[in-house]
Design a protein around this motif. Sequence first.
Motif, PDB file in Angstrom:
ATOM      1  N   VAL B 244       0.827  -1.203   0.000  1.00 28.81           N
ATOM      2  CA  VAL B 244       0.000   0.000   0.000  1.00 28.81           C
ATOM      3  C   VAL B 244       0.867   1.261   0.000  1.00 28.81           C
ATOM      4  O   VAL B 244       0.574   2.226  -0.713  1.00 28.81           O
ATOM      5  CB  VAL B 244      -0.965  -0.013   1.200  1.00 28.81           C
ATOM      6  N   LEU B 245       1.968   1.257   0.755  1.00 31.84           N
ATOM      7  CA  LEU B 245       2.837   2.445   0.804  1.00 31.84           C
ATOM      8  C   LEU B 245       3.430   2.749  -0.564  1.00 31.84           C
ATOM      9  O   LEU B 245       3.399   3.885  -1.034  1.00 31.84           O
ATOM     10  CB  LEU B 245       3.972   2.235   1.808  1.00 31.84           C
ATOM     11  N   LEU B 248       0.941   4.013  -2.837  1.00 30.55           N
ATOM     12  CA  LEU B 248       0.626   5.415  -2.542  1.00 30.55           C
ATOM     13  C   LEU B 248       1.641   6.363  -3.194  1.00 30.55           C
ATOM     14  O   LEU B 248       1.246   7.332  -3.840  1.00 30.55           O
ATOM     15  CB  LEU B 248       0.619   5.650  -1.028  1.00 30.55           C
ATOM     16  N   THR B 249       2.930   6.073  -3.023  1.00 31.06           N
ATOM     17  CA  THR B 249       3.911   7.007  -3.601  1.00 31.06           C
ATOM     18  C   THR B 249       3.815   7.032  -5.131  1.00 31.06           C
ATOM     19  O   THR B 249       3.850   8.095  -5.742  1.00 31.06           O
ATOM     20  CB  THR B 249       5.352   6.659  -3.179  1.00 31.06           C
ATOM     21  N   VAL B 250       3.658   5.850  -5.734  1.00 33.46           N
ATOM     22  CA  VAL B 250       3.531   5.821  -7.193  1.00 33.46           C
ATOM     23  C   VAL B 250       2.225   6.498  -7.612  1.00 33.46           C
ATOM     24  O   VAL B 250       2.160   7.217  -8.605  1.00 33.46           O
ATOM     25  CB  VAL B 250       3.604   4.372  -7.728  1.00 33.46           C
ATOM     26  N   PHE B 251       1.195   6.272  -6.800  1.00 26.88           N
ATOM     27  CA  PHE B 251      -0.104   6.877  -7.062  1.00 26.88           C
ATOM     28  C   PHE B 251       0.005   8.411  -7.036  1.00 26.88           C
ATOM     29  O   PHE B 251      -0.522   9.097  -7.910  1.00 26.88           O
ATOM     30  CB  PHE B 251      -1.085   6.379  -5.999  1.00 26.88           C
ATOM     31  N   PHE B 252       0.725   8.937  -6.054  1.00 30.27           N
ATOM     32  CA  PHE B 252       0.946  10.394  -6.004  1.00 30.27           C
ATOM     33  C   PHE B 252       1.606  10.882  -7.295  1.00 30.27           C
ATOM     34  O   PHE B 252       1.173  11.843  -7.917  1.00 30.27           O
ATOM     35  CB  PHE B 252       1.872  10.774  -4.839  1.00 30.27           C
ATOM     36  N   ILE B 277      -3.669   1.462  -9.559  1.00 31.44           N
ATOM     37  CA  ILE B 277      -4.766   0.991  -8.709  1.00 31.44           C
ATOM     38  C   ILE B 277      -5.054  -0.487  -8.989  1.00 31.44           C
ATOM     39  O   ILE B 277      -5.046  -1.324  -8.090  1.00 31.44           O
ATOM     40  CB  ILE B 277      -6.025   1.843  -8.948  1.00 31.44           C
ATOM     41  N   THR B 278      -5.252  -0.804 -10.266  1.00 30.81           N
ATOM     42  CA  THR B 278      -5.599  -2.187 -10.582  1.00 30.81           C
ATOM     43  C   THR B 278      -4.420  -3.124 -10.320  1.00 30.81           C
ATOM     44  O   THR B 278      -4.615  -4.275  -9.947  1.00 30.81           O
ATOM     45  CB  THR B 278      -6.118  -2.325 -12.027  1.00 30.81           C
ATOM     46  N   GLY B 279      -3.194  -2.606 -10.489  1.00 27.33           N
ATOM     47  CA  GLY B 279      -2.016  -3.442 -10.249  1.00 27.33           C
ATOM     48  C   GLY B 279      -1.940  -3.852  -8.791  1.00 27.33           C
ATOM     49  O   GLY B 279      -1.621  -4.998  -8.462  1.00 27.33           O
ATOM     50  N   THR B 280      -2.252  -2.938  -7.894  1.00 27.63           N
ATOM     51  CA  THR B 280      -2.229  -3.238  -6.468  1.00 27.63           C
ATOM     52  C   THR B 280      -3.350  -4.211  -6.107  1.00 27.63           C
ATOM     53  O   THR B 280      -3.148  -5.195  -5.397  1.00 27.63           O
ATOM     54  CB  THR B 280      -2.386  -1.936  -5.664  1.00 27.63           C
TER      55      THR B 280
END
Lengths: 518, 312
Positions: B244-245, B248-252, B277-280
Amino acid sequence: MPRNLWQRVSLVAVVVLGSVWFLYPPTRTINLGLDLQGGIHLVLGVETDKHVASQTDRAAEDLKATLERKGIALRRIARDGDATVVVELASPESWNDALTAASELQNFERRDEDQAAGRFRLVMRERVINQLRDDAVRQGLETIRNRVDQFGVAEPTITRQGNDRILIQLPGIHDVARAKALIGKTALLEFKLLDERVSVEEALKGNLPDTDEILYQRRVDPDAKSERKIPYVVQKRALLTGAELTRAEVQADPNSPGNWQVSIEFTATGTRIFGEVTEQNVGKHLAIVLDGNVYSAPRINERIPGGRAVITGQFTVNEARDLAIVLRAGALPAPVTILEERTVGPSLGADSIRQGLIAITASAVIVFVFMLVYYRVAGLIANIGLGLNLLMLMACMAAFGATLTLPGIAGIALTIGMAVDTNILIFERIREELQVGKTPRSAIEAGFRRAFTIIVDTHATVLVTAMILYNFGTGPVRGFAVSLFVGLAASLFSAYFFSRLLFDVMYVGRRKVERVSI
Amino acid sequence: MIELFRNPSYNFIGRRSWAYIASAVFIAIGIASLVAKGGLKYDIDFAGGTLIQVRFAEPPRIERIRATLVAIQLGDSVIQEFGDPREFIIRMPLTATNAEEVTRRVQAALTSDASLGKVEIRRVEFVGPQVGRDLQLQAVYAVLTGLLCMLLYIAFRFDLKGGVAAIVAVFHDVLVSLTALSLTDREFSLSVLAALLTIIGYSVNDTIVAYDRLRENRGKFVLKGQTFEQQMNTAINQTLSRTVLTALTVFFSTAILLFFGGKVLEDMAFTLFVGVITGTYSTVYIAGALVVDWTSFVEGRFRRSKKAVAKA
């Protein structure tokens, strides 16, 4: 003290200094892609078939001349397709002599012999065809490079792409039409005699000997802005071509003020042929033909010994200058067509750079703050590592002359997000080890050690996809693959080796460590 | 110390049927949307054609631009506002006339229409039919090569079963991204393809972390007595905070690219955004879950055949 601390510190110092050295000054060391600095990207397809066909034509002409010299009468000799010559003798009696003459053409194979009808076909050997196709592209590339060099473009890229394509990138050039005319013009200059025995009216009706053809001269009427096409009947055979040319210069046209002309000078051979041709054809008209268009057809008043001629044709100074360039650089062996074109204006490139920088900065700031809040001192270590990562990324791009494109900027922003993954893997592991009750020092030790293989794995997968992407991509997408690849490769050093070093300096070196801020 | 999860023990694998249904439904919607819209919308990179980006001094009315283009027989062009009310993209399909001629005519027409004001041509792209066709083929090869390399890598580092499950998960991510592209009417371009390949690498990356943990745990015999399903669930939970962490950073990063990266990068950033999102999600619910189902399927058959032997 942990092992080799000083060696490790010096290695980091060398990397940092080296990076700064490669990178300074950044405006000159980083190569910007066409999408960022503006310019023209062209992919040309070389019509290699036409080169094969013209060589076949030449062979047919040679054979015809040989047979005529030996007194062998022909009913027909013509090219059929790109690489075949059909020969039909007037009578089968001269069959053996004709075969002897034909066997001198070593690039061709004899097929479908029919002695009774006096007919055979010459087919170009496969090996020769492939060689000619390859030559057409290689010579074309060389010629275009020559033209671009003379035109004066800073750092052009001109390379072969696949079998029959040429990729051309001209940074900073914005006059697309002119650049394309300069690059794409075949520039085959020919001198051909007018056939004055045939009237133009008859010829237009189709009554034309097969040694002749109709070519047109385009004239623009400056007042009415309309274009006229004047037909000429010329002999197909060129007496002299641009291959025999040594100089081409721009001059003011003395007969038509405001227009320019190109004066040309022949080689020694060219001068001799030009002298002979003009001597033998005094009183006739000689057409100057460029890429199938007649530019002028002056009357030959007397033998011209000096090997000089002038091409006139209502040129502007730029047109005349570009014509002189293409004539000096020589003709393309085969015509080219534009398969792909991308032009980016300078203002759009500047906008893209600005937005890209904003994205990178914002992404870095958010990740910095996030890591700092979540991991405290360890987060700060990760952030210093991230800074080193970006420095190394830019330095590697400068050192290897890689090109930074707009998707490449996106790759950097993405690298920022992905590179801290290494630190997250390690830090989460250290936290776990602390939870099961290990001392800070051994938790750090175990965290780094246990996370190592998985860090290699996670890097490998993204590096492999970046390599596939590099292999597949064209210009901008390649830039993305490059920054992703270099950024992640650098993160192995900055996020693992370097942050390990910082941890060692901060915690492991001291005799007693109460707690780790992580 | 801030912690997202403290010793998490969510029952991910146990709820896998819901995840299968959700993914199937979403992908079904995507396929329906693709069929309804006649396939993916290809950018000129793949479809061929001419694209001209222009900027006017004053925001013009789009009908004015259309009227100008109709006057030069280019009325069937697609005209789109591009990130700014003064900026437009005009797309023309492949025609017999060459790109240079088309550009010249468009430029002449737009500058001669006084009501549009001053106009600047900022970008011209022309892709011929051969190039587009070659690229379509190469794009498929690139994606397949990417998937194959990941399969081989995982099969080599872990086992074939894990490799296949990870590839199915990644393929799922590609389908979900394509669905998102189709639903938002975005075009499939070279940079979108680059984003898809990046997602392939990224998504596998997560999966490997979970597999690696599973293997480590099995090596330590700490999980004796747990079923394979429970072991997988434990591994996913143990690596959850890292998953999740990092997400989150890649998502940012991708969110910033999407919102601040500019219009040219938008489609690429969007694909990366969806892909993260889908990868996670697929690491947790598809890759892990499939290995569990596959293992229990194989074990079930093994047990049945053993029973058959015993009976005989």
